[in-house]
Scaffold this motif. Structure first.
Motif, mmCIF file in Angstrom:
data_model
loop_
_atom_site.group_PDB
_atom_site.id
_atom_site.type_symbol
_atom_site.label_atom_id
_atom_site.label_comp_id
_atom_site.label_asym_id
_atom_site.label_seq_id
_atom_site.Cartn_x
_atom_site.Cartn_y
_atom_site.Cartn_z
ATOM 1 N N TYR A 83 0.845 -1.305 -0.016
ATOM 2 C CA TYR A 83 -0.097 0.027 -0.213
ATOM 3 C C TYR A 83 0.760 1.298 -0.016
ATOM 4 N N GLY A 84 1.809 1.444 1.059
ATOM 5 C CA GLY A 84 2.626 2.310 1.080
ATOM 6 C C GLY A 84 3.567 2.653 -0.293
ATOM 7 N N THR A 85 4.196 1.446 -0.562
ATOM 8 C CA THR A 85 4.861 1.674 -1.884
ATOM 9 C C THR A 85 4.179 2.312 -3.068
ATOM 10 N N ILE A 86 3.016 1.586 -3.272
ATOM 11 C CA ILE A 86 2.190 1.968 -4.456
ATOM 12 C C ILE A 86 1.537 3.393 -4.273
ATOM 13 N N LYS A 87 0.919 3.688 -2.849
ATOM 14 C CA LYS A 87 0.263 4.700 -3.091
ATOM 15 C C LYS A 87 1.128 6.096 -3.085
ATOM 16 N N PHE A 88 2.338 6.068 -2.546
ATOM 17 C CA PHE A 88 3.422 7.314 -2.590
ATOM 18 C C PHE A 88 3.927 7.531 -3.825
ATOM 19 N N GLY A 89 4.486 6.052 -4.254
ATOM 20 C CA GLY A 89 4.971 6.102 -5.563
ATOM 21 C C GLY A 89 4.153 6.646 -6.714
ATOM 22 N N THR A 90 2.920 6.211 -6.567
ATOM 23 C CA THR A 90 2.135 6.445 -7.697
ATOM 24 C C THR A 90 1.779 7.993 -7.699
ATOM 25 N N TYR A 91 1.400 8.696 -6.506
ATOM 26 C CA TYR A 91 1.195 9.885 -6.225
ATOM 27 C C TYR A 91 2.248 10.903 -6.916
ATOM 28 N N TYR A 92 3.407 10.690 -6.407
ATOM 29 C CA TYR A 92 4.555 11.748 -6.919
ATOM 30 C C TYR A 92 4.746 11.319 -8.264
ATOM 31 N N SER A 93 4.742 10.085 -8.820
ATOM 32 C CA SER A 93 4.929 9.970 -10.395
ATOM 33 C C SER A 93 3.986 10.598 -11.186
ATOM 34 N N LEU A 94 2.438 10.592 -10.664
ATOM 35 C CA LEU A 94 1.478 10.990 -11.514
ATOM 36 C C LEU A 94 1.852 12.739 -11.245
ATOM 37 N N LYS A 95 2.305 13.331 -10.119
ATOM 38 C CA LYS A 95 2.432 14.708 -10.172
ATOM 39 C C LYS A 95 3.523 15.024 -11.140
ATOM 40 N N LYS A 96 4.758 14.079 -11.327
ATOM 41 C CA LYS A 96 5.833 14.479 -12.081
ATOM 42 C C LYS A 96 5.324 14.465 -13.756
ATOM 43 N N LEU A 98 2.118 15.008 -14.509
ATOM 44 C CA LEU A 98 1.067 16.036 -14.987
ATOM 45 C C LEU A 98 1.980 17.325 -15.106
ATOM 46 N N THR A 99 3.223 17.335 -14.406
ATOM 47 C CA THR A 99 3.874 18.631 -14.343
ATOM 48 C C THR A 99 4.622 18.755 -15.996
ATOM 49 N N ASN A 100 4.875 17.588 -16.223
ATOM 50 C CA ASN A 100 5.445 17.464 -17.765
ATOM 51 C C ASN A 100 4.471 17.810 -18.910
ATOM 52 N N GLN A 101 3.382 17.623 -18.393
ATOM 53 C CA GLN A 101 2.211 17.715 -19.548
ATOM 54 C C GLN A 101 1.753 19.218 -19.241
ATOM 55 N N GLY A 102 2.018 19.955 -18.300
ATOM 56 C CA GLY A 102 1.779 21.282 -18.110
ATOM 57 C C GLY A 102 0.627 21.429 -17.590
ATOM 58 N N ILE A 103 0.103 20.388 -16.884
ATOM 59 C CA ILE A 103 -1.313 20.422 -16.182
ATOM 60 C C ILE A 103 -1.269 20.642 -14.711
ATOM 61 N N LEU A 104 -0.134 20.160 -14.114
ATOM 62 C CA LEU A 104 0.040 20.383 -12.540
ATOM 63 C C LEU A 104 0.056 21.878 -12.227
ATOM 64 N N LEU A 105 0.839 22.465 -13.009
ATOM 65 C CA LEU A 105 1.182 23.953 -12.446
ATOM 66 C C LEU A 105 0.570 25.065 -13.044
ATOM 67 N N ASP A 106 -0.114 25.998 -12.652
ATOM 68 C CA ASP A 106 -0.733 27.035 -13.380
ATOM 69 C C ASP A 106 0.508 28.143 -13.816
ATOM 70 N N SER A 107 -0.288 29.390 -14.417
ATOM 71 C CA SER A 107 0.739 30.256 -15.003
ATOM 72 C C SER A 107 1.691 30.980 -14.110
ATOM 73 N N ASP A 108 1.416 30.786 -12.793
ATOM 74 C CA ASP A 108 2.137 31.597 -11.751
ATOM 75 C C ASP A 108 3.229 30.421 -11.252
ATOM 76 N N GLY A 109 2.965 29.216 -11.657
ATOM 77 C CA GLY A 109 4.178 28.206 -11.050
ATOM 78 C C GLY A 109 3.547 27.390 -9.808
ATOM 79 N N LYS A 110 2.409 27.761 -9.508
ATOM 80 C CA LYS A 110 1.660 27.059 -8.390
ATOM 81 C C LYS A 110 0.770 26.010 -8.761
ATOM 82 N N GLU A 111 0.934 24.854 -7.884
ATOM 83 C CA GLU A 111 0.250 23.535 -8.235
ATOM 84 C C GLU A 111 -1.315 23.794 -8.131
ATOM 85 N N ARG A 112 -1.954 23.588 -8.995
ATOM 86 C CA ARG A 112 -3.465 23.573 -9.172
ATOM 87 C C ARG A 112 -4.195 22.354 -8.289
#
Length: 299
Positions: A83-96, A98-112
């Protein structure tokens, strides 16, 4: 986290989760015992044996020995390894991603916020569903722990499989997933948000990680305790092939039925049984986890 670095969040998340689990498990045992007691529909757990968390610690230690506080530790460790391995690994991998896709951060560089919550909800649902059998084993061993008389992990697994089938290992999977989603949706975005907000004041330091993880714990404890009570009761109930001793083959038919019957027979406050140990455990657990995770990530 490019190339060979994709696995780092999974490894760091798993190690940090196991470390935090060892450090706080006795509190989880007390919480489980408090959540199980007082069920007017189940004769085995009708009596209120413990007046609170401290009383539970004292009585469990006196009547069953200190080892009983760690009843179910190995399925708990196994759970965090999955659970811990999948949960936190998936979370931070998804954030990475979405960041690469330009979705996570707004125009000011803050996380949506919505994008962060989406990553957390996805990670919580996937990991909890996969790890549910280890959660069932942990709950059963915590409730039935009797020191040296306690069943082994394999014996507990065999009993559930033989008596209840493979479906018994996924007992309570719906409230488990719901609880994991609620915790992840509150805990992870709040931690990341607080950490980023505190960087100008404290920097990216252990003091920052300590305070951010503590704040995240408060919100997740309040939001998740009712679902945790329901989950624990559903996991602990054994699905019988026939009714006996005046009890139905199963007491609760669903998460909603468990919530309704609990409130009807014990009052709304029953949904917050074990809240204090939940909060007391979540605080140290998150503090140990996030400090360990941040240190491992920095290596």
């Amino acid at each position: 986290m490019e190339g060979s670095e994709w696995h780092r969040p999974f490894i760091c998340g798993g190690i940090a989760s196991i470390t935090a689990e060892f450090g706080t498990f006795p509190i989880d045992t007390a919480k489980t015992r408090l959540q199980i007691q007082g069920q007017k529909l189940d004769d085995k757990f009708t009596r209120l044996r413990y007046r609170g968390m401290t009383d539970a610690f004292v009585k469990i230690t006196q009547e069953e020995g200190i080892r009983a506080l760690y009843s179910g530790i190995w399925p708990a460790v196994l759970r965090q390894a999955t659970y811990g391995t999948i949960k936190f690994g998936t979370y931070y991998s998804l954030k990475k991603h979405l960041t690469n896709q330009g979705i996570l951060l707004d125009s000011d560089g803050k996380e949506r916020v919505w994008a962060n919550v989406l990553c957390a909800v996805s990670a919580g649902a996937i990991s909890s569903a996969i790890a549910n059998p280890t959660d069932v084993l942990k709950v059963r061993m915590q409730v039935d722990g009797r020191g040296s008389e306690q069943k082994s992990l394999f014996a507990c697994f065999r009993e559930i499989y033989v008596c209840e089938g493979a479906r018994g290992l996924w007992r309570g999977v719906c409230p488990t997933a719901q609880r994991a989603i609620v915790i992840a949706a509150v805990e992870l975005p709040v931690y990341d948000g607080c950490k980023n907000a505190l960087i100008p004041l404290l920097g990216d330091t252990p003091a920052n990680h300590f305070l951010a993880s503590f704040i995240a714990s408060l919100g997740s404890a309040v939001a998740s305790t009712p679902l945790d009570v329901i989950r624990t009761r559903l996991m602990n109930q054994k699905r019988l092939t026939v009714a006996f001793d005046g009890l139905p083959a199963k007491i609760y038919t669903s998460s909603l039925d468990c919530a309704v019957q609990t409130v009807r027979t014990e009052g709304a406050r029953a949904l917050y049984k074990g809240f204090i140990p939940t909060l007391v455990r979540m605080g140290p657990w998150n503090i140990i986890f996030f400090i360990t995770y941040e240190r491992l990530k920095a290596l």
